[in-house]
Motif scaffolding. Structure first.
Motif, PDB file in Angstrom:
ATOM      1  N   GLN B 109       4.005  10.534  14.402  1.00  0.00           N
ATOM      2  CA  GLN B 109       3.944   9.132  14.133  1.00  0.00           C
ATOM      3  C   GLN B 109       2.362   8.629  13.933  1.00  0.00           C
ATOM      4  N   TYR B 110       2.342   7.655  13.178  1.00  0.00           N
ATOM      5  CA  TYR B 110       0.916   7.077  13.265  1.00  0.00           C
ATOM      6  C   TYR B 110       1.138   5.684  12.700  1.00  0.00           C
ATOM      7  N   ILE B 111      -0.102   4.781  12.834  1.00  0.00           N
ATOM      8  CA  ILE B 111      -0.144   3.600  12.360  1.00  0.00           C
ATOM      9  C   ILE B 111      -0.558   3.200  11.177  1.00  0.00           C
ATOM     10  N   GLY B 112       0.124   2.880  10.064  1.00  0.00           N
ATOM     11  CA  GLY B 112      -0.386   2.418   8.647  1.00  0.00           C
ATOM     12  C   GLY B 112      -1.000   1.049   8.676  1.00  0.00           C
ATOM     13  N   LEU B 113      -2.050   0.674   8.180  1.00  0.00           N
ATOM     14  CA  LEU B 113      -2.352  -0.694   7.907  1.00  0.00           C
ATOM     15  C   LEU B 113      -2.434  -1.132   6.511  1.00  0.00           C
ATOM     16  N   VAL B 114      -1.906  -1.998   6.204  1.00  0.00           N
ATOM     17  CA  VAL B 114      -1.867  -2.766   4.775  1.00  0.00           C
ATOM     18  C   VAL B 114      -2.541  -3.870   5.016  1.00  0.00           C
ATOM     19  N   ALA B 115      -3.712  -4.091   4.175  1.00  0.00           N
ATOM     20  CA  ALA B 115      -4.464  -5.302   4.058  1.00  0.00           C
ATOM     21  C   ALA B 115      -3.825  -6.468   3.708  1.00  0.00           C
ATOM     22  N   GLY B 116      -4.027  -7.639   4.174  1.00  0.00           N
ATOM     23  CA  GLY B 116      -3.376  -8.776   3.374  1.00  0.00           C
ATOM     24  C   GLY B 116      -4.536  -9.506   2.649  1.00  0.00           C
ATOM     25  N   GLY B 117      -4.247 -10.789   2.556  1.00  0.00           N
ATOM     26  CA  GLY B 117      -5.415 -11.405   1.453  1.00  0.00           C
ATOM     27  C   GLY B 117      -6.335 -12.389   2.016  1.00  0.00           C
ATOM     28  N   ASP B 118      -6.376 -12.480   3.350  1.00  0.00           N
ATOM     29  CA  ASP B 118      -7.029 -13.524   4.257  1.00  0.00           C
ATOM     30  C   ASP B 118      -8.359 -13.332   3.892  1.00  0.00           C
ATOM     31  N   SER B 119      -9.284 -13.996   3.864  1.00  0.00           N
ATOM     32  CA  SER B 119     -10.728 -13.986   3.708  1.00  0.00           C
ATOM     33  C   SER B 119     -11.294 -13.789   4.960  1.00  0.00           C
ATOM     34  N   ASP B 120     -10.804 -13.916   6.240  1.00  0.00           N
ATOM     35  CA  ASP B 120     -11.339 -13.969   7.697  1.00  0.00           C
ATOM     36  C   ASP B 120     -11.122 -12.426   7.954  1.00  0.00           C
ATOM     37  N   MET B 121     -12.082 -11.731   8.337  1.00  0.00           N
ATOM     38  CA  MET B 121     -11.733 -10.522   8.971  1.00  0.00           C
ATOM     39  C   MET B 121     -11.636 -10.283  10.324  1.00  0.00           C
ATOM     40  N   LEU B 122     -10.947  -9.208  10.728  1.00  0.00           N
ATOM     41  CA  LEU B 122     -10.478  -9.053  12.112  1.00  0.00           C
ATOM     42  C   LEU B 122     -11.714  -8.633  13.115  1.00  0.00           C
ATOM     43  N   GLN B 123     -11.716  -9.584  14.311  1.00  0.00           N
ATOM     44  CA  GLN B 123     -12.819  -9.277  14.993  1.00  0.00           C
ATOM     45  C   GLN B 123     -12.588  -8.472  16.398  1.00  0.00           C
ATOM     46  N   ASN B 124     -13.394  -8.044  17.078  1.00  0.00           N
ATOM     47  CA  ASN B 124     -13.350  -7.175  18.255  1.00  0.00           C
ATOM     48  C   ASN B 124     -12.437  -8.019  19.065  1.00  0.00           C
ATOM     49  N   GLY B 125     -11.324  -7.267  19.752  1.00  0.00           N
ATOM     50  CA  GLY B 125     -10.600  -7.792  20.732  1.00  0.00           C
ATOM     51  C   GLY B 125      -9.408  -8.697  20.185  1.00  0.00           C
ATOM     52  N   GLU B 126      -9.272  -8.915  18.922  1.00  0.00           N
ATOM     53  CA  GLU B 126      -8.222  -9.534  18.197  1.00  0.00           C
ATOM     54  C   GLU B 126      -6.960  -8.988  18.107  1.00  0.00           C
ATOM     55  N   GLN B 127      -6.253  -9.760  17.673  1.00  0.00           N
ATOM     56  CA  GLN B 127      -4.548  -9.123  17.454  1.00  0.00           C
ATOM     57  C   GLN B 127      -4.017  -9.177  16.338  1.00  0.00           C
ATOM     58  N   ILE B 128      -3.514  -7.987  16.020  1.00  0.00           N
ATOM     59  CA  ILE B 128      -2.685  -7.858  14.784  1.00  0.00           C
ATOM     60  C   ILE B 128      -1.307  -8.438  14.682  1.00  0.00           C
ATOM     61  N   LYS B 129      -1.008  -9.749  14.167  1.00  0.00           N
ATOM     62  CA  LYS B 129       0.106 -10.475  14.390  1.00  0.00           C
ATOM     63  C   LYS B 129       1.575  -9.746  13.551  1.00  0.00           C
ATOM     64  N   LYS B 130       1.198  -9.062  12.410  1.00  0.00           N
ATOM     65  CA  LYS B 130       2.172  -8.836  11.677  1.00  0.00           C
ATOM     66  C   LYS B 130       2.597  -7.130  11.931  1.00  0.00           C
ATOM     67  N   THR B 131       3.619  -7.002  12.736  1.00  0.00           N
ATOM     68  CA  THR B 131       3.716  -5.726  12.782  1.00  0.00           C
ATOM     69  C   THR B 131       5.208  -5.019  12.337  1.00  0.00           C
ATOM     70  N   GLN B 132       5.311  -3.899  12.331  1.00  0.00           N
ATOM     71  CA  GLN B 132       6.809  -3.309  11.942  1.00  0.00           C
ATOM     72  C   GLN B 132       6.958  -2.216  12.903  1.00  0.00           C
ATOM     73  N   SER B 133       8.086  -2.145  13.552  1.00  0.00           N
ATOM     74  CA  SER B 133       8.327  -1.144  14.584  1.00  0.00           C
ATOM     75  C   SER B 133       8.538   0.189  14.081  1.00  0.00           C
ATOM     76  N   ALA B 134       8.700   1.229  14.650  1.00  0.00           N
ATOM     77  CA  ALA B 134       9.163   2.501  14.434  1.00  0.00           C
ATOM     78  C   ALA B 134      10.316   2.592  13.972  1.00  0.00           C
ATOM     79  N   VAL B 135      10.691   3.155  12.852  1.00  0.00           N
ATOM     80  CA  VAL B 135      11.981   3.560  12.599  1.00  0.00           C
ATOM     81  C   VAL B 135      12.933   4.541  13.455  1.00  0.00           C
ATOM     82  N   VAL B 136      13.684   4.115  14.155  1.00  0.00           N
ATOM     83  CA  VAL B 136      14.532   5.259  15.129  1.00  0.00           C
ATOM     84  C   VAL B 136      15.707   5.699  14.502  1.00  0.00           C
ATOM     85  N   LEU B 137      15.836   6.862  14.348  1.00  0.00           N
ATOM     86  CA  LEU B 137      16.826   7.369  13.482  1.00  0.00           C
ATOM     87  C   LEU B 137      18.277   7.093  14.299  1.00  0.00           C
ATOM     88  N   GLU B 138      18.251   7.051  15.454  1.00  0.00           N
ATOM     89  CA  GLU B 138      19.663   6.642  16.018  1.00  0.00           C
ATOM     90  C   GLU B 138      19.962   5.460  15.485  1.00  0.00           C
TER      91      GLU B 138
END
Lengths: 262, 156
Positions: B109-138
């Motif tokens: 498993q790996y993390i895929g990043l899909v860029a949004g449309g915001d003009s501000d960029m992520l800075q050091n120590g910031e949080q990515i708010k929009k996440t999607q969890s792993a698909v668990v087969l069960e």
């Protein structure tokens, strides 16, 4: 009384084995103590490096090539059942670097160089060359044993590294060139999965330990051999048997310490 | 000191051994591959990380842009807190999506990043708010069975 006789034999052998372990430990300590002298006379080590390292090159390279080729063939047979033959490189490289490289190279080294060391020193003892040296106030451990010990310790990791490197190319030859596994995924998955410190340095550490153990056993058996033709032949056999068993047992212990939880 | 052919052979032996080690390190191992010189750190909360491990890769459009450095359970939210190191060369907008994906059907498993449309960029120590969890087969199979059961009840 056959029963008590058997018991006596077992007891005698056990005590003898413990005695020899103690002797071998003292012998090892003495070798380390007198190593300083042999490092000052480095040409002695160079000479032994030639007879242990260089002369073992051919057998190590040929064996490594064929072990790698067999790994490629067998790995492909198993992996293609699950449609993951692109992981062939990972399997070949990890198998060689972690286990087969150090272990098989050490086994070959024990039978190629270790037996020769034992026979050489045993014959020196039988022909009273060692007593002659002591007579001339030359320490035989500093003059004969320590250079051979360091030659073995230095050449073993190098030989194991060559074994693994050649083996990877053997696997590449069979897997990629002959069978037709994708070359890019062969190398890239291998590089992604093999960690330098975790896998390669641990393999080097293993072969370093094996080199120490094999040479100490070979030198001790030679030094301890009864000075007869029969005694030397028995000592040579014991070198190969004991060091092979020691390698395989130590390998289990080292693997359990190094790779547990991965 | 005089030179002998013996020295030459021993030299060849030592050089070949070291060359084999270097070859193992560079070609077989990952010492040479993708050395991130300058990185910045971001983190994200996932409700389920599945089989994600430290050192897992972070990809955007399939290109490797970083590595997962640390995973721990956040005791306030009871969610997994994943810390990742991203290469300084790659800047992502603040509303970037982070999804946990699987390479292949049974791959790692790996993390895929899909860029949004915001003009501000992520800075050091910031949080990515929009996440999607792993698909668990069960879970997936469970949902499928539940839906099937619902379907078979409905028509009556």
């Amino acid at each position: 009384m056959p029963f008590t006789h058997t018991l006596q034999v077992i007891g005698h052998r056990t005590i003898d084995a413990v005695w020899r372990i103690g002797l071998a430990t003292r012998f090892f300590a003495l070798t380390l103590m007198y190593s300083g002298t042999s490092f000052r006379r480095f040409h002695l080590i160079i000479k032994e490096l030639f007879s242990t390292g260089v002369m073992s090159l051919i057998i190590i390279i040929v064996a490594g090539l064929f072990v790698g080729m067999v790994l490629g063939l067998q790995g492909y047979e198993t992996l293609q059942r699950y449609g993951s033959e692109s992981a062939l490189g990972v399997m070949v490289a990890l198998g060689l670097v972690r286990e087969l490289g150090p272990v098989v190279a050490a086994l070959l080294f024990a039978s190629r160089a270790g037996s020769a060391m034992t026979a050489e020193i045993g014959l020196m003892k039988a022909t009273e060359q060692i007593s002659a040296m002591e007579m001339m106030a030359v320490n035989p451990i500093a003059r004969i044993v320590a250079p051979r010990f360091w030659a073995g310790v230095i050449s073993m990791p190098l030989l194991a590294a060559m074994f693994s490197a050649v083996g990877v190319f053997g696997g590449y030859f069979v897997g990629v060139i002959q069978i037709g596994v994708d070359e890019g995924s062969f190398w890239s998955q291998m590089q992604a999965a093999v960690d330098f410190r975790e896998d390669i340095l641990n393999g080097v550490l293993k072969s370093f330990v094996f080199g120490t153990v094999v040479t100490v056993i070979a030198l001790f058996e030679g030094f301890d051999a009864p000075p007869t033709a029969e005694g030397v032949s028995g000592a040579t056999t014991r070198t190969v048997v004991t060091s092979s068993l020691a390698i395989l047992m130590l390998d289990f212990v080292l693997t359990a310490i190094m790779f547990r939880g991965n | 000191m005089e030179r002998t052919t013996l020295d030459l052979w021993v030299g060849i032996f030592v050089v070949a051994g070291i060359a084999a080690l270097v070859m193992l390190a560079m070609k077989v191992g990952n010492l040479s591959s993708y050395n991130m010189s300058e990185t910045y750190q971001v983190h994200a909360y996932f409700s389920n990380i599945g089989g994600l491990k430290p050192k897992a890769s972070i990809k955007s459009a399939g290109v490797l842009v970083g590595r997962v450095t640390d995973i721990k359970l956040d005791m306030q939210r009871y969610e997994a807190d994943v810390v990742m190191n991203l290469d300084k060369r790659y800047q992502f907008p603040k509303d970037t999506f982070a999804d946990i994906l699987t390479s292949g059907l049974l791959g790692e498993q790996y993390i895929g990043l899909v860029a949004g449309g915001d003009s501000d960029m992520l800075q050091n120590g910031e949080q990515i708010k929009k996440t999607q969890s792993a698909v668990v087969l069960e879970d997936l199979i469970g949902k499928f069975i539940y839906n099937k059961a619902e379907e078979s009840v409905k028509p009556k």
